[in-house]
Design a protein around this motif. Structure first.
Motif, PDB file in Angstrom:
ATOM      1  N   PRO A 183     -12.343  -5.553  42.046  1.00  0.00           N
ATOM      2  CA  PRO A 183     -13.743  -5.991  42.087  1.00  0.00           C
ATOM      3  C   PRO A 183     -14.715  -4.864  42.385  1.00  0.00           C
ATOM      4  O   PRO A 183     -15.922  -5.011  42.158  1.00  0.00           O
ATOM      5  N   ASP A 184     -14.206  -3.728  42.884  1.00  0.00           N
ATOM      6  CA  ASP A 184     -15.061  -2.579  43.182  1.00  0.00           C
ATOM      7  C   ASP A 184     -15.125  -1.579  42.026  1.00  0.00           C
ATOM      8  O   ASP A 184     -15.800  -0.554  42.143  1.00  0.00           O
ATOM      9  N   ALA A 185     -14.425  -1.864  40.938  1.00  0.00           N
ATOM     10  CA  ALA A 185     -14.389  -0.930  39.815  1.00  0.00           C
ATOM     11  C   ALA A 185     -15.739  -0.876  39.107  1.00  0.00           C
ATOM     12  O   ALA A 185     -16.544  -1.823  39.159  1.00  0.00           O
ATOM     13  N   ASP A 186     -15.959   0.225  38.437  1.00  0.00           N
ATOM     14  CA  ASP A 186     -17.152   0.346  37.604  1.00  0.00           C
ATOM     15  C   ASP A 186     -16.927  -0.450  36.321  1.00  0.00           C
ATOM     16  O   ASP A 186     -15.792  -0.734  35.929  1.00  0.00           O
ATOM     17  N   PHE A 187     -18.003  -0.825  35.651  1.00  0.00           N
ATOM     18  CA  PHE A 187     -17.909  -1.580  34.409  1.00  0.00           C
ATOM     19  C   PHE A 187     -19.071  -1.193  33.504  1.00  0.00           C
ATOM     20  O   PHE A 187     -20.089  -0.682  33.970  1.00  0.00           O
ATOM     21  N   PRO A 188     -18.950  -1.420  32.199  1.00  0.00           N
ATOM     22  CA  PRO A 188     -20.024  -1.032  31.283  1.00  0.00           C
ATOM     23  C   PRO A 188     -21.312  -1.800  31.572  1.00  0.00           C
ATOM     24  O   PRO A 188     -21.303  -3.026  31.708  1.00  0.00           O
ATOM     25  N   ARG A 189     -22.409  -1.064  31.689  1.00  0.00           N
ATOM     26  CA  ARG A 189     -23.728  -1.689  31.895  1.00  0.00           C
ATOM     27  C   ARG A 189     -24.468  -1.888  30.575  1.00  0.00           C
ATOM     28  O   ARG A 189     -25.631  -2.276  30.547  1.00  0.00           O
ATOM     29  N   THR A 190     -23.792  -1.633  29.477  1.00  0.00           N
ATOM     30  CA  THR A 190     -24.425  -1.715  28.156  1.00  0.00           C
ATOM     31  C   THR A 190     -24.801  -3.144  27.817  1.00  0.00           C
ATOM     32  O   THR A 190     -24.026  -4.075  28.058  1.00  0.00           O
ATOM     33  N   ARG A 191     -25.966  -3.318  27.234  1.00  0.00           N
ATOM     34  CA  ARG A 191     -26.384  -4.598  26.656  1.00  0.00           C
ATOM     35  C   ARG A 191     -26.293  -4.471  25.136  1.00  0.00           C
ATOM     36  O   ARG A 191     -26.958  -3.617  24.548  1.00  0.00           O
ATOM     37  N   LEU A 192     -25.453  -5.289  24.552  1.00  0.00           N
ATOM     38  CA  LEU A 192     -25.318  -5.285  23.101  1.00  0.00           C
ATOM     39  C   LEU A 192     -26.289  -6.303  22.515  1.00  0.00           C
ATOM     40  O   LEU A 192     -26.322  -7.458  22.952  1.00  0.00           O
ATOM     41  N   VAL A 193     -27.057  -5.878  21.525  1.00  0.00           N
ATOM     42  CA  VAL A 193     -28.035  -6.752  20.883  1.00  0.00           C
ATOM     43  C   VAL A 193     -27.708  -6.831  19.397  1.00  0.00           C
ATOM     44  O   VAL A 193     -27.531  -5.803  18.730  1.00  0.00           O
ATOM     45  N   LEU A 194     -27.604  -8.057  18.910  1.00  0.00           N
ATOM     46  CA  LEU A 194     -27.330  -8.298  17.492  1.00  0.00           C
ATOM     47  C   LEU A 194     -28.505  -9.081  16.928  1.00  0.00           C
ATOM     48  O   LEU A 194     -28.603 -10.293  17.109  1.00  0.00           O
ATOM     49  N   PRO A 195     -29.443  -8.398  16.242  1.00  0.00           N
ATOM     50  CA  PRO A 195     -30.643  -9.086  15.762  1.00  0.00           C
ATOM     51  C   PRO A 195     -30.439  -9.703  14.376  1.00  0.00           C
ATOM     52  O   PRO A 195     -29.524  -9.333  13.629  1.00  0.00           O
ATOM     53  N   GLY A 196     -31.316 -10.656  14.051  1.00  0.00           N
ATOM     54  CA  GLY A 196     -31.352 -11.213  12.698  1.00  0.00           C
ATOM     55  C   GLY A 196     -30.086 -11.912  12.274  1.00  0.00           C
ATOM     56  O   GLY A 196     -29.742 -11.929  11.090  1.00  0.00           O
ATOM     57  N   LEU A 197     -29.364 -12.509  13.222  1.00  0.00           N
ATOM     58  CA  LEU A 197     -28.089 -13.148  12.899  1.00  0.00           C
ATOM     59  C   LEU A 197     -28.326 -14.527  12.294  1.00  0.00           C
ATOM     60  O   LEU A 197     -29.041 -15.354  12.862  1.00  0.00           O
ATOM     61  N   ARG A 198     -27.703 -14.767  11.160  1.00  0.00           N
ATOM     62  CA  ARG A 198     -27.792 -16.077  10.516  1.00  0.00           C
ATOM     63  C   ARG A 198     -26.409 -16.718  10.473  1.00  0.00           C
ATOM     64  O   ARG A 198     -25.390 -16.039  10.359  1.00  0.00           O
ATOM     65  N   VAL A 199     -26.389 -18.029  10.565  1.00  0.00           N
ATOM     66  CA  VAL A 199     -25.143 -18.780  10.658  1.00  0.00           C
ATOM     67  C   VAL A 199     -24.563 -18.999   9.268  1.00  0.00           C
ATOM     68  O   VAL A 199     -25.274 -19.384   8.333  1.00  0.00           O
ATOM     69  N   ASP A 200     -23.267 -18.739   9.145  1.00  0.00           N
ATOM     70  CA  ASP A 200     -22.519 -19.064   7.935  1.00  0.00           C
ATOM     71  C   ASP A 200     -22.282 -20.580   7.942  1.00  0.00           C
ATOM     72  O   ASP A 200     -21.505 -21.091   8.758  1.00  0.00           O
ATOM     73  N   LEU A 201     -22.952 -21.303   7.048  1.00  0.00           N
ATOM     74  CA  LEU A 201     -22.899 -22.765   7.094  1.00  0.00           C
ATOM     75  C   LEU A 201     -21.522 -23.316   6.739  1.00  0.00           C
ATOM     76  O   LEU A 201     -21.136 -24.381   7.228  1.00  0.00           O
TER      77      LEU A 201
END
Length: 284
Positions: free
Chosen positions: A29-47
């Motif tokens: 629980p004390d380990a470091d972890f990625p602080r990156t925020r991944l953003v995926l814009p303009g995503l459309r759903v495959d119907l």
């Protein structure tokens, strides 16, 4: 740091990458972890994919609004990109999805474009190891329309810093939920859900691959069990959902769906509880 993705990453290579890196991880629980925020814009759903998901989970097909659990499917590949990263301290092999909280602020049209944001919120001690919280947000028109918080547990020896969590709604105090339906689950449920969701973890697909990873038979995806329960239960347009995964559902198998007073659960042989959850209208 924010990283903008140009497309949703493929899940299978991420599963392989995470599996290969798992032996070298040192969860704490004390380990470091990625602080990156991944953003995926303009995503459309495959119907077509959406319709397959609705069918396997029991949601009505053809509705304009997305099922309340479907944005989790959209956000799972970026989440896996983070959790298979070299800097993520928990091993992907053996990682257990223990809970999910979903807040839907309003119905999400299937034909809209969405911006997804996924990040690791943090690590916490658990009485059985270390738990990571992963947050997914779906925005439309610049505002958050849907968000979730999933916890994933890596089991390892602990120094007992965390006591077993107390149940805020103990089942014994609230009384047993009435059984409403019995479901006979076919052996291919994991393969069908995997095809619709993209999550083809070997523990869900075939008895042989499940046995290689310590299970007597293939097990149902936890998110399939929650989606199936919510398809039966129904949810308000603006809703809060919390579910806890307590025991795997073996395939094929028979389970009992029980619900009442905004709560639901999935029970198995001799009353063993697989999933518990609650659904509340979102107060605005």
């Amino acid at each position: 740091m924010t990283v903008v993705l140009t497309h949703s990453p493929a899940l299978t290579p991420l599963l392989v990458r995470g599996a290969l890196r798992s032996p070298f991880k040192r969860p704490s629980p004390d380990a470091d972890f990625p602080r990156t925020r991944l953003v995926l814009p303009g995503l459309r759903v495959d119907l077509t994919r959406l319709a397959a998901y609705e069918r396997v989970c029991g949601f009505p097909t053809g509705d304009d609004a997305l099922p309340i659990t479907f944005p989790h499917v959209l956000g799972f590949p970026p989440a896996m990109l983070l959790m298979s990263d070299r800097g993520f301290p928990l091993p992907l092999l053996g990682l257990v999805h223990t809970s999910i909280e979903i807040t839907r602020h309003h119905p999400l049209p299937a034909t809209d474009a969405y911006e997804l944001t996924v990040y690791v919120e943090g690590l916490a001690p658990h009485h059985r190891g270390t738990e990571a919280a992963v947050v997914t947000e779906a925005r439309t028109g610049g505002t958050v329309a849907w968000e979730s918080r999933s916890t994933y547990l890596a089991r390892h020896r602990t120094d007992d810093r965390a006591a077993p969590p107390s149940d805020p709604h103990p089942r014994a105090a609230l009384g047993p939920l009435p059984a409403l339906a019995e479901w006979h689950l076919a052996g291919d449920v994991g393969r069908r859900y995997g095809a619709a969701s993209g999550d083809r973890n070997p523990i869900h697909l075939h008895p042989l691959t499940a046995r290689l990873l310590g299970f007597p038979r293939a097990i149902a995806h936890g998110m399939w069990t929650v989606a199936r329960c919510l398809a039966e239960h129904g949810t308000p347009p603006a809703a809060f959902v919390r579910a806890e995964f307590r025991a795997p559902v073996l395939l094929p198998g028979t389970v009992t769906y029980a619900a009442g007073g905004g709560r639901f659960e999935l029970r198995g042989h001799e009353g063993r509880v697989h999933v518990t959850g609650e659904v509340r209208p979102l107060l605005t």
